[in-house]
Design a protein around this motif. Structure first.
Motif, PDB file in Angstrom:
ATOM      1  N   GLN A   1     138.424  56.984  54.093  1.00 47.91           N
ATOM      2  CA  GLN A   1     139.391  56.306  53.227  1.00 47.91           C
ATOM      3  C   GLN A   1     138.908  54.955  52.689  1.00 47.91           C
ATOM      4  O   GLN A   1     139.361  54.507  51.647  1.00 47.91           O
ATOM      5  CB  GLN A   1     140.737  56.174  53.941  1.00 47.91           C
ATOM      6  N   HIS A   2     137.984  54.308  53.422  1.00 43.62           N
ATOM      7  CA  HIS A   2     137.528  53.000  52.943  1.00 43.62           C
ATOM      8  C   HIS A   2     136.199  53.052  52.194  1.00 43.62           C
ATOM      9  O   HIS A   2     135.557  52.024  51.999  1.00 43.62           O
ATOM     10  CB  HIS A   2     137.419  52.017  54.115  1.00 43.62           C
ATOM     11  N   PHE A   3     135.793  54.264  51.787  1.00 40.86           N
ATOM     12  CA  PHE A   3     134.476  54.397  51.167  1.00 40.86           C
ATOM     13  C   PHE A   3     134.295  53.487  49.941  1.00 40.86           C
ATOM     14  O   PHE A   3     133.283  52.794  49.811  1.00 40.86           O
ATOM     15  CB  PHE A   3     134.191  55.857  50.786  1.00 40.86           C
ATOM     16  N   VAL A   4     135.270  53.474  49.061  1.00 41.19           N
ATOM     17  CA  VAL A   4     135.112  52.714  47.823  1.00 41.19           C
ATOM     18  C   VAL A   4     135.084  51.200  48.106  1.00 41.19           C
ATOM     19  O   VAL A   4     134.286  50.473  47.518  1.00 41.19           O
ATOM     20  CB  VAL A   4     136.199  53.083  46.787  1.00 41.19           C
ATOM     21  N   ASP A   5     135.931  50.757  49.046  1.00 46.89           N
ATOM     22  CA  ASP A   5     135.904  49.340  49.449  1.00 46.89           C
ATOM     23  C   ASP A   5     134.545  48.979  50.028  1.00 46.89           C
ATOM     24  O   ASP A   5     133.989  47.922  49.739  1.00 46.89           O
ATOM     25  CB  ASP A   5     136.963  49.058  50.531  1.00 46.89           C
ATOM     26  N   MET A   6     134.056  49.870  50.871  1.00 42.94           N
ATOM     27  CA  MET A   6     132.758  49.651  51.503  1.00 42.94           C
ATOM     28  C   MET A   6     131.677  49.505  50.427  1.00 42.94           C
ATOM     29  O   MET A   6     130.842  48.607  50.469  1.00 42.94           O
ATOM     30  CB  MET A   6     132.472  50.834  52.441  1.00 42.94           C
ATOM     31  N   LEU A   7     131.714  50.402  49.444  1.00 44.04           N
ATOM     32  CA  LEU A   7     130.740  50.383  48.351  1.00 44.04           C
ATOM     33  C   LEU A   7     130.813  49.058  47.584  1.00 44.04           C
ATOM     34  O   LEU A   7     129.800  48.408  47.318  1.00 44.04           O
ATOM     35  CB  LEU A   7     131.009  51.576  47.424  1.00 44.04           C
ATOM     36  N   ARG A   8     132.032  48.651  47.261  1.00 45.33           N
ATOM     37  CA  ARG A   8     132.218  47.406  46.517  1.00 45.33           C
ATOM     38  C   ARG A   8     131.676  46.202  47.283  1.00 45.33           C
ATOM     39  O   ARG A   8     130.994  45.351  46.726  1.00 45.33           O
ATOM     40  CB  ARG A   8     133.718  47.211  46.235  1.00 45.33           C
ATOM     41  N   ARG A   9     131.978  46.185  48.586  1.00 47.29           N
ATOM     42  CA  ARG A   9     131.495  45.070  49.417  1.00 47.29           C
ATOM     43  C   ARG A   9     129.969  45.062  49.509  1.00 47.29           C
ATOM     44  O   ARG A   9     129.337  44.015  49.435  1.00 47.29           O
ATOM     45  CB  ARG A   9     132.114  45.135  50.822  1.00 47.29           C
TER      46      ARG A   9
END
Ligand code: C2E
Ligand code: MG
Ligand code: MG
Ligand code: MG
Length: 282
Positions: free
Chosen positions: A127-135
């Motif tokens: 679920q946090h893949f996109v946040d992880m990518l952005r960070r």
């Protein structure tokens, strides 16, 4: 008699299963501690433009050198990392490592260079893949327009609605998407069109077939044509000899990677290879 044979069979079956599971659990523990000890590293395989004969990017490929010095390939340990959920942490580490390498390459003057990173289905679904990518993009300062994520075709076929939305979110970060091992799954044209992907990677199996029978090149040809029709970039993977490269060129395949050009390299060797390729071209 039948009953005892059945029981004997059952016993044998569960015993070998037990061995397999124990081996998997052992490897999972070794991988977890190996990851923490820094036994994982990345190798980078150059990707080339077939017409210009010049490298435009590289794919980051994960390697594991165990405590006792053995090299374990990703095909063996990634399924275990996925099964145990460890792939979420490992995948983040891979991404950050590859992005940091991209930044170093840019500092060395390779400003047109793209970095391709494989993403596991389990990692992508998190679920946090996109946040992880952005960070990871923010922290490393890697420019998203020079970053590509590779997802497999089988993955692209699952849960269409969820996938379409997630891919759209990923695309909004500015990175591009390639479908890896293309041709092995069953993507329909209409489905492919709904996904915001940028590139198709022709699976090595179809590149190998290209020099065989008259029909050997038909799948590669179809993917190249499909790319052209949908306005997608196409790259052939696993190109090992000049004949394959020649046929791919004549079929209009723009990009390739494989042992013919280079094996996956350490960061230092990649810089050396790029430098040498530059002098040869000059
Ligand atoms: P892939 O992404 O399709 O990567 C291509 C594989 O083909 C790599 O194997 C590469 O070393 C190999 N290869 C490249 N050129 C040639 C060639 O000319 N001939 C032959 N015979 N092989 C070639 P590798 O590094 O063992 O990786 C295997 C698979 O493991 C990858 O397939 C990918 O699915 C997965 N993988 C690798 N690194 C990662 C990672 O960081 N994360 C995830 N989730 N998966 C990874
Ligand atoms: Mg790949
Ligand atoms: Mg591939
Ligand atoms: Mg492959």
């Amino acid at each position: 008699r039948a009953k005892s044979r059945q029981r004997a069979g059952h016993f044998f079956f569960s015993r070998s299963m037990g061995v397999e599971i124990r081996e998997r659990v052992r490897m999972m523990h070794a991988l977890r501690s190996g990851f923490q000890r820094g036994e994982l590293f990345l190798a980078y395989q150059p990707q080339v433009d077939l017409a210009a004969n010049r490298a435009f990017g590289a794919e980051a490929l994960l390697r594991w050198r165990t405590e006792d010095g053995r090299l374990v390939g990703p095909d063996r340990f990634i399924p275990i990392a996925e099964y145990s959920g460890l792939i979420v942490d490992i995948g983040e580490w891979v991404l950050r490592q590859a992005l940091a390498e991209l930044v170093r390459l840019r500092a060395a003057g390779y400003l047109d260079f793209t970095m391709s990173v494989n993403v596991s289905q389990v990692q992508f679904r998190h679920q946090h893949f996109v946040d992880m990518l952005r960070r990871a993009l923010d922290d490393t300062g890697a420019p998203p327009e020079f970053v590509e994520l590779e997802i497999t075709e089988s993955m692209a076929m699952e849960e269409p609605a969820l996938l379409v939305e997630k891919l759209a979110q990923v695309k909004r970060t500015g990175v591009s998407i390639a479908i890896d091992d293309f041709g092995t799954g069953f993507s329909s044209l209409s489905h492919l069109q709904r996904l915001q992907v940028d590139r198709l990677k022709i699976d090595r199996a179809f590149v190998t077939e290209i020099t065989g029978s008259a029909r050997g090149s038909s799948i590669a040809e179809m993917v190249i044509q499909l790319g052209r029709n949908l306005g997608l970039s196409v790259i052939a993977e696993g190109v090992e000899d000049e004949r394959q490269a020649h046929i791919l060129r004549s079929l209009g395949c723009p990009l390739a990677q494989g042992f013919l050009f280079s094996r996956p390299l350490s960061p230092e060797a990649l810089l050396g290879w790029l430098g040498k390729a530059q002098t040869e071209a000059a």
